[in-house]
Design a protein around this motif. Structure first.
Motif, mmCIF file in Angstrom:
data_model
loop_
_atom_site.group_PDB
_atom_site.id
_atom_site.type_symbol
_atom_site.label_atom_id
_atom_site.label_comp_id
_atom_site.label_asym_id
_atom_site.label_seq_id
_atom_site.Cartn_x
_atom_site.Cartn_y
_atom_site.Cartn_z
ATOM 1 N N VAL A 1 0.836 -1.203 0.000
ATOM 2 C CA VAL A 1 0.000 0.000 0.000
ATOM 3 C C VAL A 1 0.867 1.248 0.000
ATOM 4 N N PHE A 2 0.288 2.300 -0.529
ATOM 5 C CA PHE A 2 0.907 3.621 -0.496
ATOM 6 C C PHE A 2 -0.191 4.575 -0.073
ATOM 7 N N THR A 3 0.050 5.319 1.009
ATOM 8 C CA THR A 3 -0.940 6.265 1.511
ATOM 9 C C THR A 3 -0.505 7.690 1.206
ATOM 10 N N SER A 4 -1.443 8.616 1.279
ATOM 11 C CA SER A 4 -1.128 10.023 0.996
ATOM 12 C C SER A 4 -0.066 10.558 1.951
ATOM 13 N N ASP A 5 -0.007 10.029 3.167
ATOM 14 C CA ASP A 5 0.991 10.471 4.142
ATOM 15 C C ASP A 5 2.419 10.246 3.654
ATOM 16 N N LEU A 6 2.630 9.277 2.795
ATOM 17 C CA LEU A 6 3.983 8.953 2.353
ATOM 18 C C LEU A 6 4.569 10.003 1.413
ATOM 19 N N PHE A 7 3.737 10.914 0.915
ATOM 20 C CA PHE A 7 4.261 11.989 0.072
ATOM 21 C C PHE A 7 5.028 13.033 0.883
ATOM 22 N N VAL A 8 4.833 13.049 2.203
ATOM 23 C CA VAL A 8 5.518 14.056 3.032
ATOM 24 C C VAL A 8 6.625 13.464 3.895
ATOM 25 N N THR A 9 6.748 12.167 3.916
ATOM 26 C CA THR A 9 7.849 11.553 4.656
ATOM 27 C C THR A 9 9.057 11.485 3.725
ATOM 28 N N GLY A 10 10.223 11.307 4.288
ATOM 29 C CA GLY A 10 11.400 11.325 3.436
ATOM 30 C C GLY A 10 12.264 10.091 3.530
ATOM 31 N N ASN A 11 11.778 9.059 4.238
ATOM 32 C CA ASN A 11 12.606 7.868 4.387
ATOM 33 C C ASN A 11 11.744 6.668 4.760
ATOM 34 N N ASP A 12 12.334 5.508 4.634
ATOM 35 C CA ASP A 12 11.626 4.248 4.852
ATOM 36 C C ASP A 12 11.083 4.128 6.278
ATOM 37 N N ARG A 13 11.879 4.516 7.268
ATOM 38 C CA ARG A 13 11.442 4.419 8.666
ATOM 39 C C ARG A 13 10.179 5.250 8.897
ATOM 40 N N ASP A 14 10.184 6.490 8.413
ATOM 41 C CA ASP A 14 9.026 7.361 8.585
ATOM 42 C C ASP A 14 7.827 6.879 7.757
ATOM 43 N N ASN A 15 8.095 6.285 6.595
ATOM 44 C CA ASN A 15 7.007 5.712 5.787
ATOM 45 C C ASN A 15 6.281 4.625 6.566
ATOM 46 N N ARG A 16 7.038 3.700 7.139
ATOM 47 C CA ARG A 16 6.422 2.610 7.908
ATOM 48 C C ARG A 16 5.668 3.142 9.112
ATOM 49 N N ALA A 17 6.226 4.143 9.784
ATOM 50 C CA ALA A 17 5.569 4.731 10.954
ATOM 51 C C ALA A 17 4.258 5.415 10.554
ATOM 52 N N ALA A 18 4.241 6.065 9.398
ATOM 53 C CA ALA A 18 3.026 6.746 8.938
ATOM 54 C C ALA A 18 1.905 5.749 8.663
ATOM 55 N N VAL A 19 2.238 4.618 8.069
ATOM 56 C CA VAL A 19 1.218 3.588 7.815
ATOM 57 C C VAL A 19 0.786 2.951 9.132
ATOM 58 N N ARG A 20 1.732 2.654 9.992
ATOM 59 C CA ARG A 20 1.443 1.997 11.270
ATOM 60 C C ARG A 20 0.552 2.854 12.169
ATOM 61 N N ALA A 21 0.561 4.161 12.007
ATOM 62 C CA ALA A 21 -0.193 5.079 12.867
ATOM 63 C C ALA A 21 -1.690 5.107 12.558
ATOM 64 N N VAL A 22 -2.106 4.488 11.450
ATOM 65 C CA VAL A 22 -3.504 4.588 11.009
ATOM 66 C C VAL A 22 -4.122 3.200 10.909
ATOM 67 N N PRO A 23 -5.310 2.984 11.497
ATOM 68 C CA PRO A 23 -5.995 1.684 11.343
ATOM 69 C C PRO A 23 -6.306 1.411 9.866
ATOM 70 N N LYS A 24 -6.331 0.132 9.492
ATOM 71 C CA LYS A 24 -6.484 -0.224 8.068
ATOM 72 C C LYS A 24 -7.723 0.375 7.426
ATOM 73 N N GLY A 25 -8.805 0.494 8.150
ATOM 74 C CA GLY A 25 -10.033 1.052 7.587
ATOM 75 C C GLY A 25 -10.005 2.552 7.391
ATOM 76 N N ARG A 26 -8.980 3.213 7.924
ATOM 77 C CA ARG A 26 -8.886 4.667 7.808
ATOM 78 C C ARG A 26 -7.680 5.118 6.994
ATOM 79 N N LEU A 27 -6.961 4.175 6.390
ATOM 80 C CA LEU A 27 -5.818 4.541 5.548
ATOM 81 C C LEU A 27 -6.291 5.396 4.372
ATOM 82 N N ASP A 28 -5.601 6.495 4.110
ATOM 83 C CA ASP A 28 -5.903 7.332 2.948
ATOM 84 C C ASP A 28 -5.087 6.798 1.776
ATOM 85 N N LEU A 29 -5.600 5.735 1.166
ATOM 86 C CA LEU A 29 -4.880 5.021 0.111
ATOM 87 C C LEU A 29 -4.824 5.829 -1.179
#
Length: 143
Positions: free
Chosen positions: A92-120
Motif C-alpha cells: 500500500v501507499f498512503t497520501s501520508d507517504l508523500f511528506v515523509t522522506g525515508n523508509d522508517r518514517d514511511n512505515r511509521a506513517a502507515v502503522r499510525a492509522v488503522p487499516k479502515g482509515r488509511l488514505d490510500l
C-alpha cells in the motif's frame, strides 16, 4: 506459417491500482514503490538476470507484465478490503507517504492509522488472475 513464439498467458497477475486524482509524477513514484514490495517478498515473480550481446549484466525484472489501473478513492478502498479478505500479497501507499522522506518514517506513517482509515493512493496486488480481477472490480486500465 506457424507461430514459433506463442503468447504466454500467465496464471497469475501483478496489478497496481492508483487513485485517479494523482499528479503524473505521483503516479510514477507510487507505482515504483508499490511494485518494489512485491519483488522483494515474492521471489517467484522475478525472472532471470539480463545480459546484452557484449555480456554486460543487468538486474532481473518481473517475469510478467505489471498492469496498471486507476479508480476513485472508493474503488481503491473497496479493492483494499477485497485484497485483505482474499489474503493476497499486497503493498500500500498512503497520501501520508508523500511528506515523509525515508523508509522508517514511511512505515511509521502507515502503522499510525488503522487499516479502515488509511488514505490510500495506491495498492499493488499479486495472485491468481481471477482473484486479482475480483479485487480490481470497478477499476479501469490506466490511460
Amino acid at each position: 506459417m506457424t507461430n514459433e513464439n506463442p503468447a504466454v498467458r500467465f496464471e497469475t497477475k501483478i496489478a497496481v491500482l492508483l487513485r485517479e486524482d494523482l499528479e503524473p509524477w505521483q503516479r510514477l513514484n507510487v507505482t515504483a514503490f508499490l511494485v518494489s514490495g512485491l519483488g522483494s517478498e515474492l521471489p517467484e515473480v522475478i525472472g532471470e538476470p539480463y545480459a546484452d550481446a557484449d555480456g554486460t549484466p543487468y538486474l532481473p525484472m518481473f517475469r510478467q507484465p505489471v498492469l496498471v489501473f486507476e479508480g476513485t478513492k472508493e474503488t481503491l478502498t473497496a479493492a483494499h478490503g477485497r485484497a485483505l479478505s482474499r489474503a493476497l500479497p499486497r503493498s500500500v501507499f498512503t497520501s501520508d507517504l508523500f511528506v515523509t522522506g525515508n523508509d522508517r518514517d514511511n512505515r511509521a506513517a502507515v502503522r499510525a492509522v488503522p487499516k479502515g482509515r488509511l488514505d490510500l493512493v495506491g495498492l499493488a496486488v499479486y495472485g491468481p488472475r481471477n482473484a486479482v480481477d475480483k479485487v480490481l472490480k470497478g477499476a479501469r486500465m490506466h490511460p
